[in-house]
Write a protein that holds these residues in place. Structure first.
Motif: not given
Lengths: 257, 314
Positions: A189-190, A198-202, A204-208
């Motif tokens: 998840l990162g 390449s991830m969906p918004t939500v 991607r937000w968590f991953a970043e």
């Protein structure tokens, strides 16, 4: 001797206790490396062609891309072992004995943390050697290697205190084995296996913003020369923060029990 | 006046609604064996856990080895040794390593630690097993190692929480021998047990704990005297003789089925002779006679039984 000198002596006694156990039962350390190695091989040889093509660089490039993520996963797997070991230790009478002795209380935990850091570093070393064998090609200079080792040691320290706390908090060794599970998912998840954009918004937000991503980005930058930016500072802050909070948490659970 | 190794007043502990210790007082003189006797769940282990600084009490004042338990727990810890119900050894280490670990934690020098470990291995008959992991030890050996570890720091006060539970008779006797040796050396022992024989064999003073309250205290002899457990059992060949004897001895308890009469007695020669003389004068023949002197079992069952009745009527 002063209180601090006694505390240091007790801690080093407990570290020696833990090291003796690790040396006597190498299987406890060896089994921790198996899962991360299987994941590495699966992702490189089964999925690596497709994922590598997506990222650009093919299978050879993908080996380089995932090593930082798998390194953190290796550490987290070893930490699972620590949580189980701490929870098992707590069920044994020996801990009750330690509590009725005039010794530094945190020394029991320090022993586990030191043992855990060593296990994690050994596991990560083994993983790097296997990765090198299947085509991992870092371009780091000695200074960058040193910085990598420093950061990963700090990470191992943070994860060790966290898993000691989780092990103390768990009612049974079985529960302790499951408690650190989310740590194993964090590389996924990162930016561990695919770039976060390449991830969906939500997601991607968590991953970043989750702690593993800056650490993986920093290790990637140090070993492979990708840009690091602010990630280095953020990574160190996360590690120091997790270590400090987990240390206080673990100590308070241990004193309360 | 002798010094007290343990002085507790009004010790209380509850877990939620469940009262485990309901205000108990203890006075343990130095250099004695003190036994806390009670059935499972009476609060024995809780008492040991409080006195050995493992858990805090809810109320009461306690001095252990001269130190205030809540004010100076570390000084208490420095003076005591604890061997719990579950063996407190590191099973992954060898017996010798376990002892050296204790020596390090007691801050003995390396040479002193080695000497002490060797001494204790010898004394507890663990020399041959010294270099084997404790996980391979038998129950009796683990218990011996456990006690040896407790002794590394030469504690003046030792808590033994059910030290022989689960041991075979030979290991139990071995443990008793060791405990007696320790006390001969001036150590104070606080022992919990559910075996009456153990308390009878070892203890200078015994307290009976039931449902978190002390229901009796004294030497084994004093406790035995406290209850009318002693009796003479007379067996008759025919119900008429039993009836006649019952008329003569109204204090007796008859069992018409077994044709027996239990007459309370201290079991002494004089009272037996008197009893037999009276029966003889009245031409009552007896078939058999047995003398039952009270043991701690009687004390225990009588007193815990009374406690239950009291509780039932409340």
């Amino acid at each position: 001797m002063t209180t601090l000198a006694f505390a240091t002596r007790d801690s080093s006694t407990m570290v020696r206790r833990q090291l003796k156990r690790l040396i006597r039962y190498p299987a406890m350390t060896v089994q921790l490396i198996i899962t991360p190695v299987i994941i590495l091989l699966l992702f490189v040889f089964v999925l690596g062609g497709a994922l590598g093509a997506g990222i650009g660089g093919g299978r050879a490039g993908y080996v380089n891309y995932i090593v930082p993520g798998i390194l953190l996963m290796t550490a987290a797997t070893a930490a699972t072992g620590t949580a189980v070991m701490v929870a098992t230790d707590m069920t044994e009478g020996i801990i009750a004995r330690f509590r009725t002795m005039r010794i530094s209380r945190a020394s029991v935990l320090t022993g586990h943390v030191a043992g855990s850091v060593i296990q994690q570093l050994l596991s990560m070393t083994a993983l790097i050697l296997i990765a090198l064998a299947i085509g991992f090609r870092p371009n780091a200079n000695p200074l960058e290697w040193l910085a990598t080792i420093g950061l990963l040691t700090l990470f191992a320290l943070a994860i060790s205190w966290l898993s000691v706390a989780l092990g103390l908090k768990s009612p049974t060794p079985e529960a302790a084995g499951n408690a650190p599970m989310p740590l194993l998912l964090l590389p996924f998840l990162g930016s561990g296996f695919v770039p976060t954009d390449s991830m969906p918004t939500v997601l991607r937000w968590f991953a970043e913003y989750q702690p593993f991503t800056p650490i993986m980005e920093t290790v990637r930058g140090l070993l492979l020369g990708t840009p690091i930016g602010h990630n280095g500072i953020i990574a160190i802050a996360w590690c120091a923060g997790i270590a400090a909070v987990s240390y206080l948490w673990a100590k308070s659970i241990f004193n309360k029990a | 006046m002798t010094n007290l190794a343990i002085a507790a007043n009004g010790l209380r502990k509850s877990y939620g609604d469940k009262v485990v210790l309901d205000g108990i007082d203890l006075a343990v003189p130095e250099g004695t064996i003190f036994a806390l006797l009670g059935p499972n769940g009476a609060g024995k282990t809780t008492t040991v856990q409080i006195l050995s600084t493992l858990i805090p009490a809810d109320g009461g004042s306690v001095r252990v080895a001269g130190h205030d338990l809540t004010g100076n727990p570390d000084d208490v810890r420095g003076a005591i040794g604890v061997t719990g119900q579950y063996s407190a050894v590191d099973k992954l280490l060898t017996g010798e390593e376990n002892l050296l670990l204790m020596a390090d934690l007691k801050h003995l020098s390396r040479a002193d630690g080695k000497r002490r470990a060797a001494e204790l291995l010898e004394r507890f008959d663990l020399v041959e097993a010294a270099r084997k992991p404790a996980s391979t030890y038998s129950g009796g050996m683990q218990r011996r190692l456990d006690l040896a570890m407790t002794l590394v720091g030469d504690p003046r006060l030792i808590f033994l929480d059910e030290p022989t539970t689960g041991l075979d008779p030979r290991s139990r006797r071995e443990m008793w021998r060791i405990v007696r040796e320790l006390v001969a050396g001036g150590v104070t022992i606080f022992l919990t047990t559910q075996y009456l024989e153990e308390a009878d064999q070892l203890a200078d003073r015994i307290v009976l704990l039931d449902h978190g309250r002390l229901i009796a205290e004294g030497t084994a002899e004093e406790l035995k005297r406290r209850i009318p457990g002693g009796h003479i059992e007379l067996t008759f060949t025919d119900p008429h003789l039993l009836d006649a004897a019952r008329g003569l001895l109204p204090a007796g308890v008859a069992d018409p089925e077994a044709l027996t009469l239990q007459v309370p007695s201290d079991g002494g020669v004089r009272s037996i002779r008197e009893l037999l003389a009276r029966l003889d004068q009245n031409d009552i023949d007896i078939d058999a006679m047995s003398v039952h002197t009270p043991d701690l079992d009687d004390v225990f069952l009588t007193l815990t039984g009374q406690q239950k009745e009291k509780e039932a009527t409340r």
